[in-house]
Write a protein that holds these residues in place. Structure first.
Motif, short mmCIF file in Angstrom:
data_model
loop_
_atom_site.label_atom_id
_atom_site.label_comp_id
_atom_site.label_asym_id
_atom_site.label_seq_id
_atom_site.Cartn_x
_atom_site.Cartn_y
_atom_site.Cartn_z
N PRO A 58 45.97 56.60 -43.88
CA PRO A 58 45.87 55.39 -44.51
C PRO A 58 44.66 54.47 -44.39
O PRO A 58 44.01 54.65 -43.65
CB PRO A 58 47.15 54.82 -43.78
N ARG A 59 44.55 53.49 -45.09
CA ARG A 59 43.52 52.41 -45.02
C ARG A 59 43.74 51.73 -43.80
O ARG A 59 44.67 51.24 -43.53
CB ARG A 59 43.35 51.51 -45.99
N PRO A 60 42.59 51.59 -42.72
CA PRO A 60 42.81 50.96 -41.54
C PRO A 60 43.38 49.46 -41.73
O PRO A 60 43.04 48.84 -42.66
CB PRO A 60 41.43 50.82 -41.05
N GLY A 61 44.32 49.46 -41.07
CA GLY A 61 45.00 47.89 -41.21
C GLY A 61 45.90 47.84 -42.23
O GLY A 61 46.74 46.75 -42.25
N SER A 62 46.28 48.77 -42.98
CA SER A 62 47.30 48.56 -44.11
C SER A 62 48.56 48.55 -43.59
O SER A 62 49.84 48.55 -44.42
CB SER A 62 47.24 49.80 -45.13
N TRP A 63 48.94 49.01 -42.35
CA TRP A 63 50.30 48.73 -41.78
C TRP A 63 50.52 47.41 -40.86
O TRP A 63 51.44 47.13 -40.44
CB TRP A 63 50.21 49.92 -40.77
N ASP A 64 49.43 46.73 -40.92
CA ASP A 64 49.38 45.44 -40.03
C ASP A 64 50.51 44.55 -40.42
O ASP A 64 50.98 43.58 -39.61
CB ASP A 64 48.19 44.73 -40.00
N GLY A 65 50.86 44.42 -41.67
CA GLY A 65 52.01 43.61 -42.22
C GLY A 65 53.60 44.00 -41.92
O GLY A 65 54.35 43.03 -42.24
N VAL A 66 53.78 45.05 -41.27
CA VAL A 66 55.10 45.54 -41.03
C VAL A 66 55.19 45.39 -39.48
O VAL A 66 54.58 45.80 -38.66
CB VAL A 66 55.13 47.04 -41.14
N HIS A 67 56.38 44.88 -39.17
CA HIS A 67 56.94 44.51 -37.84
C HIS A 67 58.46 44.83 -37.59
O HIS A 67 59.21 44.95 -38.81
CB HIS A 67 56.73 43.14 -37.51
N PRO A 68 58.88 45.33 -36.64
CA PRO A 68 60.22 45.67 -36.23
C PRO A 68 60.95 44.37 -36.15
O PRO A 68 60.58 43.37 -35.90
CB PRO A 68 60.32 46.53 -35.10
N PRO A 69 62.33 44.53 -36.71
CA PRO A 69 63.01 43.57 -36.48
C PRO A 69 63.63 42.90 -35.17
O PRO A 69 63.58 43.89 -34.28
CB PRO A 69 64.49 43.87 -37.43
N GLU A 70 64.36 41.87 -34.93
CA GLU A 70 64.71 41.47 -33.73
C GLU A 70 65.89 42.69 -33.30
O GLU A 70 66.71 43.02 -34.28
CB GLU A 70 65.34 40.10 -33.76
N GLY A 71 65.71 42.93 -31.84
CA GLY A 71 66.76 43.77 -31.35
C GLY A 71 66.21 45.22 -31.70
O GLY A 71 67.24 46.07 -31.28
N TYR A 72 65.41 45.55 -32.20
CA TYR A 72 64.82 46.91 -32.44
C TYR A 72 64.79 47.67 -31.23
O TYR A 72 64.29 47.67 -30.02
CB TYR A 72 63.45 47.00 -33.04
#
Length: 222
Positions: A58-72
């Protein structure tokens, strides 16, 4: 429900530490996690999703916009005191604190603890089990095909023949695969930098949350 045998094996074989906890004892029903955000362009080609066991870069940083939900709920499954393993463990813990993840740690301290640590972690009710440490690769390869509903992430190593529930993040200098294959000739502990390990955790979790599982994520450009 955890059987008495499994509970006893886990208690005897591993050290269990709770951190970043939300007060949830993990015994209550828990909805499947929905990611916060989406992957950016360049992680994969949406028109050609990766095949099982494929390697993607993957392009570096292309994952930065994804975060786990509360309570993960995440179990960090680890073994080893070597520099690479310590760097990976620190990266997982830092990520969990930053993202307010409910993190539990299972540590296999002796060779005889390795398989019980994997089987015991399965009964904890985690959304994701993250493996850190080369010693865990063969036990994970043994157990994961029989538990396809449980998602696993392996950082800094990979399974030789992963099933669809196992995602790995690797790079030149890592890529240990177990199963008697020995240490890769390119293995280099110096490549397990804080920045690379942090990227590995975030990229891997983002892939899992986005249902891109059973693949190897290659981070040589990071």
């Amino acid at each position: 429900m955890r059987t008495p045998l499994a509970a006893a094996a886990l208690a005897a074989a591993v050290a269990l530490v709770t951190g970043c906890a939300s007060g949830d004892d993990w015994s209550r029903p828990h909805a499947g996690p929905t990611p916060v955000g989406t992957l950016d362009a360049g992680f994969t080609d949406p028109s050609a999703p990766p095949a099982p066991e494929a390697t993607v870069t993957p392009r570096p940083g292309s994952w930065d916009g994804v975060h786990p939900p509360e309570g993960y709920r995440v179990v960090l499954l680890t073994s080893g005191t070597d520099r690479p393993t310590k760097a990976l463990v620190e990266a997982v813990r830092t990520w969990a604190e930053d993202e307010h993840v409910d993190l539990r740690t299972v540590t296999a301290e002796h060779p005889a603890d390795l398989l019980p640590s994997v089987t015991g972690s399965l009964e904890m009710g985690a959304d994701l089990i993250v493996g850190a440490g080369n010693a865990l690769i063969d036990p994970l390869a043994t157990v994961t095909p029989s538990h396809l509903s449980q998602r696993f992430l392996v950082v800094g190593a990979e399974l030789a023949e992963p099933t669809a529930n196992v995602t790995s993040v690797d790079w030149s200098g890592a890529s240990f695969r177990g199963e008697g294959l020995g240490m890769s000739s390119t293995f280099d502990p110096a490549t397990f930098t804080a920045a690379r390990c942090a990227a590995a955790v975030r990229a891997g979790v983002a892939a899992v949350l986005s249902d891109l599982t059973g693949i190897v994520i290659w981070l040589d450009r990071h």
